[in-house]
Design an enzyme around this catalytic site. Structure first.
Site, mmCIF file in Angstrom:
data_model
loop_
_atom_site.group_PDB
_atom_site.id
_atom_site.type_symbol
_atom_site.label_atom_id
_atom_site.label_comp_id
_atom_site.label_asym_id
_atom_site.label_seq_id
_atom_site.Cartn_x
_atom_site.Cartn_y
_atom_site.Cartn_z
ATOM 1 C CB THR A 1 -16.695 2.384 7.639
ATOM 2 O OG1 THR A 1 -17.566 3.319 6.996
ATOM 3 C CG2 THR A 1 -16.992 2.366 9.118
ATOM 4 C CB ALA B 1 -8.031 8.371 -3.308
ATOM 5 C CG LEU C 1 -24.259 8.748 9.143
ATOM 6 C CD1 LEU C 1 -24.536 10.242 9.041
ATOM 7 C CD2 LEU C 1 -25.505 7.992 9.579
ATOM 8 C CD1 TRP D 1 -4.361 3.284 2.154
ATOM 9 C CD2 TRP D 1 -4.197 4.373 4.106
ATOM 10 N NE1 TRP D 1 -5.453 4.117 2.269
ATOM 11 C CE2 TRP D 1 -5.370 4.795 3.451
ATOM 12 C CE3 TRP D 1 -3.884 4.935 5.347
ATOM 13 C CZ2 TRP D 1 -6.236 5.752 4.005
ATOM 14 C CZ3 TRP D 1 -4.743 5.875 5.898
ATOM 15 C CH2 TRP D 1 -5.903 6.271 5.230
ATOM 16 C CG HIS E 1 -1.981 -1.078 1.170
ATOM 17 N ND1 HIS E 1 -3.132 -0.918 0.446
ATOM 18 C CD2 HIS E 1 -2.053 -2.305 1.725
ATOM 19 C CE1 HIS E 1 -3.892 -1.997 0.567
ATOM 20 N NE2 HIS E 1 -3.256 -2.859 1.336
ATOM 21 C CB SER F 1 -6.656 4.010 -11.464
ATOM 22 O OG SER F 1 -7.684 3.121 -11.107
ATOM 23 C CG ASN G 1 -19.189 9.007 5.107
ATOM 24 O OD1 ASN G 1 -18.954 8.247 4.156
ATOM 25 N ND2 ASN G 1 -20.308 8.952 5.802
ATOM 26 C CG PHE G 2 -20.186 11.632 2.076
ATOM 27 C CD1 PHE G 2 -21.168 10.771 1.587
ATOM 28 C CD2 PHE G 2 -20.416 12.275 3.287
ATOM 29 C CE1 PHE G 2 -22.365 10.575 2.290
ATOM 30 C CE2 PHE G 2 -21.605 12.086 3.998
ATOM 31 C CZ PHE G 2 -22.578 11.230 3.488
ATOM 32 C CG LEU G 3 -12.329 8.912 -0.841
ATOM 33 C CD1 LEU G 3 -11.677 10.201 -1.310
ATOM 34 C CD2 LEU G 3 -11.290 7.995 -0.192
ATOM 35 C CB CYS G 4 -17.010 10.410 -4.149
ATOM 36 S SG CYS G 4 -17.790 9.966 -5.711
ATOM 37 N NE ARG H 1 -1.356 6.049 -5.764
ATOM 38 C CZ ARG H 1 -1.516 4.964 -5.001
ATOM 39 N NH1 ARG H 1 -2.084 3.859 -5.501
ATOM 40 N NH2 ARG H 1 -1.121 4.969 -3.747
HETATM 41 S S1 MYA Z 1 -15.367 4.869 2.059
HETATM 42 C C1 MYA Z 1 -16.166 5.144 0.515
HETATM 43 C C2 MYA Z 1 -15.172 5.262 -0.577
HETATM 44 N N1 MYA Z 1 -15.787 5.640 -1.835
HETATM 45 C C3 MYA Z 1 -16.140 4.795 -2.798
HETATM 46 O O1 MYA Z 1 -15.946 3.602 -2.710
HETATM 47 C C4 MYA Z 1 -16.823 5.422 -4.003
HETATM 48 C C5 MYA Z 1 -16.400 4.811 -5.317
HETATM 49 N N2 MYA Z 1 -14.945 4.834 -5.443
HETATM 50 C C6 MYA Z 1 -14.219 5.961 -5.647
HETATM 51 O O2 MYA Z 1 -14.724 7.070 -5.725
HETATM 52 C C7 MYA Z 1 -12.713 5.764 -5.777
HETATM 53 O O3 MYA Z 1 -12.441 4.431 -6.115
HETATM 54 C C8 MYA Z 1 -11.961 6.133 -4.468
HETATM 55 C C9 MYA Z 1 -10.476 5.807 -4.619
HETATM 56 C C10 MYA Z 1 -12.100 7.642 -4.195
HETATM 57 C C11 MYA Z 1 -12.496 5.352 -3.264
HETATM 58 N N3 MYA Z 1 -10.513 4.590 1.756
HETATM 59 O O4 MYA Z 1 -6.898 7.769 -6.327
HETATM 60 P P1 MYA Z 1 -6.491 6.345 -6.356
HETATM 61 C C12 MYA Z 1 -6.576 3.956 -1.490
HETATM 62 C C13 MYA Z 1 -9.206 4.868 1.918
HETATM 63 O O5 MYA Z 1 -5.600 5.948 -7.471
HETATM 64 P P2 MYA Z 1 -9.240 5.651 -6.910
HETATM 65 C C14 MYA Z 1 -15.091 6.494 2.683
HETATM 66 O O6 MYA Z 1 -15.605 7.445 2.178
HETATM 67 C C15 MYA Z 1 -5.964 2.731 -2.128
HETATM 68 O O7 MYA Z 1 -5.773 1.732 -1.153
HETATM 69 N N4 MYA Z 1 -8.267 4.649 0.969
HETATM 70 O O8 MYA Z 1 -7.771 5.361 -6.322
HETATM 71 C C16 MYA Z 1 -14.132 6.637 3.850
HETATM 72 C C17 MYA Z 1 -4.690 3.289 -2.682
HETATM 73 O O9 MYA Z 1 -3.736 3.483 -1.646
HETATM 74 P P3 MYA Z 1 -2.575 2.361 -1.433
HETATM 75 C C18 MYA Z 1 -8.688 4.137 -0.195
HETATM 76 O O10 MYA Z 1 -9.914 4.344 -7.049
HETATM 77 C C19 MYA Z 1 -12.833 7.220 3.334
HETATM 78 C C20 MYA Z 1 -5.116 4.675 -3.140
HETATM 79 O O11 MYA Z 1 -6.306 5.009 -2.397
HETATM 80 C C21 MYA Z 1 -10.031 3.828 -0.428
HETATM 81 O O12 MYA Z 1 -9.199 6.542 -8.086
HETATM 82 C C22 MYA Z 1 -11.736 7.231 4.340
HETATM 83 C C23 MYA Z 1 -5.455 4.692 -4.617
HETATM 84 O O13 MYA Z 1 -5.805 6.007 -4.961
HETATM 85 C C24 MYA Z 1 -10.953 4.068 0.609
HETATM 86 N N5 MYA Z 1 -12.260 3.804 0.481
HETATM 87 O O14 MYA Z 1 -9.966 6.460 -5.730
HETATM 88 C C25 MYA Z 1 -10.469 7.833 3.794
HETATM 89 N N6 MYA Z 1 -10.144 3.345 -1.685
HETATM 90 O O15 MYA Z 1 -1.749 2.351 -2.682
HETATM 91 C C26 MYA Z 1 -9.306 7.748 4.754
HETATM 92 C C27 MYA Z 1 -8.910 3.343 -2.199
HETATM 93 O O16 MYA Z 1 -1.796 2.789 -0.232
HETATM 94 C C28 MYA Z 1 -9.406 8.774 5.848
HETATM 95 N N7 MYA Z 1 -8.024 3.806 -1.318
HETATM 96 O O17 MYA Z 1 -3.269 1.055 -1.215
HETATM 97 C C29 MYA Z 1 -8.183 8.735 6.730
HETATM 98 C C30 MYA Z 1 -8.253 9.744 7.858
HETATM 99 C C31 MYA Z 1 -7.985 11.167 7.363
HETATM 100 C C32 MYA Z 1 -8.162 12.238 8.440
HETATM 101 C C33 MYA Z 1 -7.068 12.170 9.508
HETATM 102 C C34 MYA Z 1 -7.231 13.330 10.559
HETATM 103 C C35 MYA Z 1 -6.236 13.222 11.642
#
Ligand code: MYA
Length: 415
Positions: free
Chosen positions: A199, A177, A415, A32, A29, A173, A163-166, A175
């Site tokens: 979550t 996110a 949620l 991560w 990852h 793909s 939440n609502f990461l989209c 990068r």
């Molecule tokens: S969970 C709901 C997530 N949304 C969806 O599933 C909607 C449909 N999918 C998409 O919109 C895209 O596929 C998303 C990824 C945006 C999910 N949580 O940009 P990339 C990592 C965390 O090339 P894309 C919710 O909303 C992945 O392992 N990380 O990928 C909670 C890889 O990293 P690594 C995720 O597909 C969110 C990298 O991203 C998730 O274009 C909590 C790839 O990036 C995921 N759900 O976009 C977020 N999916 O190489 C974390 C993929 O390391 C919050 N990845 O494996 C953390 C706390 C932050 C605050 C801290 C405060 C102190």
């Protein structure tokens, strides 16, 4: 026994995904691995302490400028007071947010729901983050945080719930996110908050627990017709409809909708109940008023008021989250209720939740969903919920819990 809610999916895609999931402990990852989260390589290492992984830095050392985006895009702070912005967010999510593995359904959070989810007591506008095209100003990505006090064992920790990461389907793909996650982290740090809860359906380093969704059919005919469930073995449609039939009205004397005057009693009930779990929100009256006072088509709450003493003895709630049905001739929306927080002190939980099913049915929901968190296991099978194939992983950012929890030790619903 055949499970009507699981798809016995033996497609190549699904086998590959399940294999990757099972191998995620060795999968790299790249993003991560750089973050203060429990790492797969540390699983089982008892020398690492529970709690914060890295210490807060002085606020003056928090990066002052936003992270760089690819040059066609720019950051925008989404003003959720604006009807127009809410509509843009709603459309982005409606077209691009979470789908099931078979791409039959996609979450269709309502505008009112998103507004409610993003404006709890003490919320920060700066945590409602959009990415837009510089040229057209079209919204192409979104991520949000809201503040919460989360209790982990004896410690109450200020956190952001993310939440609502989209990301728009056309921009996947690339990068994006990780940049969005770093930007929300920076803005959370600027408020002197250093932990988060979230979550996801995907396996990341590393879940504090993994929960399963269970589904209770309310409108079995529609659920079968749209492919949400299947006719069970040796079942006919009419036997199935009969199996899931419910009474017309709740059976518990004193069962009624929660009102504003109930906020303090419900807060007391909920605080007492949630204190038994390892991780739970630390709700005060303002939080309860926001998160649990009924809001039409967003959140429903009911309680039991003792007909003799007028004490509030039990409470149940669910939120409304429809899904779009993708490519069905006859139906476009699946109306789903999601179990939220439930407390029983006098009415058996089984009976309380049966009353929740009855009111959900009366409100025309097609299905009632629940996770196996808190004491939910005690009613799922008996009330004819069936296990789904979706798993939901819970995570904390910058807070280690060495030994993963059982779902029943978790008192948190996001949620
Ligand atoms: S969970 C709901 C997530 N949304 C969806 O599933 C909607 C449909 N999918 C998409 O919109 C895209 O596929 C998303 C990824 C945006 C999910 N949580 O940009 P990339 C990592 C965390 O090339 P894309 C919710 O909303 C992945 O392992 N990380 O990928 C909670 C890889 O990293 P690594 C995720 O597909 C969110 C990298 O991203 C998730 O274009 C909590 C790839 O990036 C995921 N759900 O976009 C977020 N999916 O190489 C974390 C993929 O390391 C919050 N990845 O494996 C953390 C706390 C932050 C605050 C801290 C405060 C102190």
């Amino acid at each position: 026994e055949a499970n009507p809610f699981s798809n016995d999916d033996s497609s190549l895609e699904s086998i590959v995904r399940r294999f990757q999931d099972s191998m995620s402990s060795v999968k790299r990852h790249k993003f991560w691995e750089t973050q203060p989260v429990g790492q797969f390589k540390d699983v089982g290492d008892t020398s690492l302490p529970d709690g914060s992984i890295e210490l807060p830095t002085p606020l003056s050392e928090v990066k002052q400028e936003p992270y760089n985006l690819p040059s066609p895009y720019e950051w925008t702070t989404c003003d959720m007071d604006s009807e127009e912005t809410c509509t843009e967010v709603y459309i982005l999510l409606k077209k691009n947010y979470v789908e099931d593995d078979e791409k039959l359904f996609r979450f269709n959070y309502s505008k009112e729901f998103v507004r409610w989810a993003l404006r709890p007591p003490g919320y920060y506008k700066s945590w409602h983050i959009g990415v837009q095209a510089k040229a057209s100003k079209k919204l192409v990505a979104f991520i949000t945080g809201v503040p919460a006090r989360i209790r982990v064992r004896n410690e109450i920790v200020k956190m952001a719930e993310i939440n609502f990461l989209c990301v728009h389907k056309k921009l996947r793909s690339k990068r994006l996110a990780p940049v969005m996650i770093k930007e929300v982290t920076r803005r959370v740090h600027l408020e002197n908050i250093w932990q988060a809860a979230y979550t996801a359906g995907v396996v990341l380093p590393t879940p504090i627990t993994t929960c399963q969704y269970w589904h209770r059919s309310l409108n079995p005919k529609k659920l079968i017709e749209v492919g949400f469930s299947r006719l069970g073995a040796r079942m006919t449609m009419s036997r199935t409809i009969k199996l899931y039939k419910l009474p017309d009205s709740p059976v518990t004397p004193g069962f009624r909708k929660m009102e504003l005057r109930d906020v303090s009693a419900v807060t007391r009930l909920l605080r007492y109940y949630l204190s038994q779990f390892v991780v739970s929100p630390d709700f005060d009256e303002n939080d309860v008023q926001h998160w649990l006072l009924p809001t039409e088509d967003v959140v429903d709450s009911y309680l039991v008021e003792s007909p003799e003493t007028h004490d509030i003895t039990d409470f149940c709630s669910f939120y409304t989250l429809p899904s779009s049905i993708l490519g069905n001739q006859n139906y476009s929306i699946l109306k789903a209720a999601y179990s939220y927080y439930n407390v029983s002190t006098k009415t058996p939980l089984l009976q309380l939740m049966n009353d929740a099913l009855i009111v959900a049915k009366r409100k025309d929901f097609d299905v009632f969903n629940a996770l196996d968190v808190m004491h939910n296991e005690s009613f799922l099978k008996e009330l004819k919920f069936g296990p789904g194939d979706g798993q939901l992983h819970y995570y904390l950012y910058n807070y280690r819990i060495r030994n993963a929890l059982r779902p029943s030790e978790l008192g948190l619903v996001l949620l």
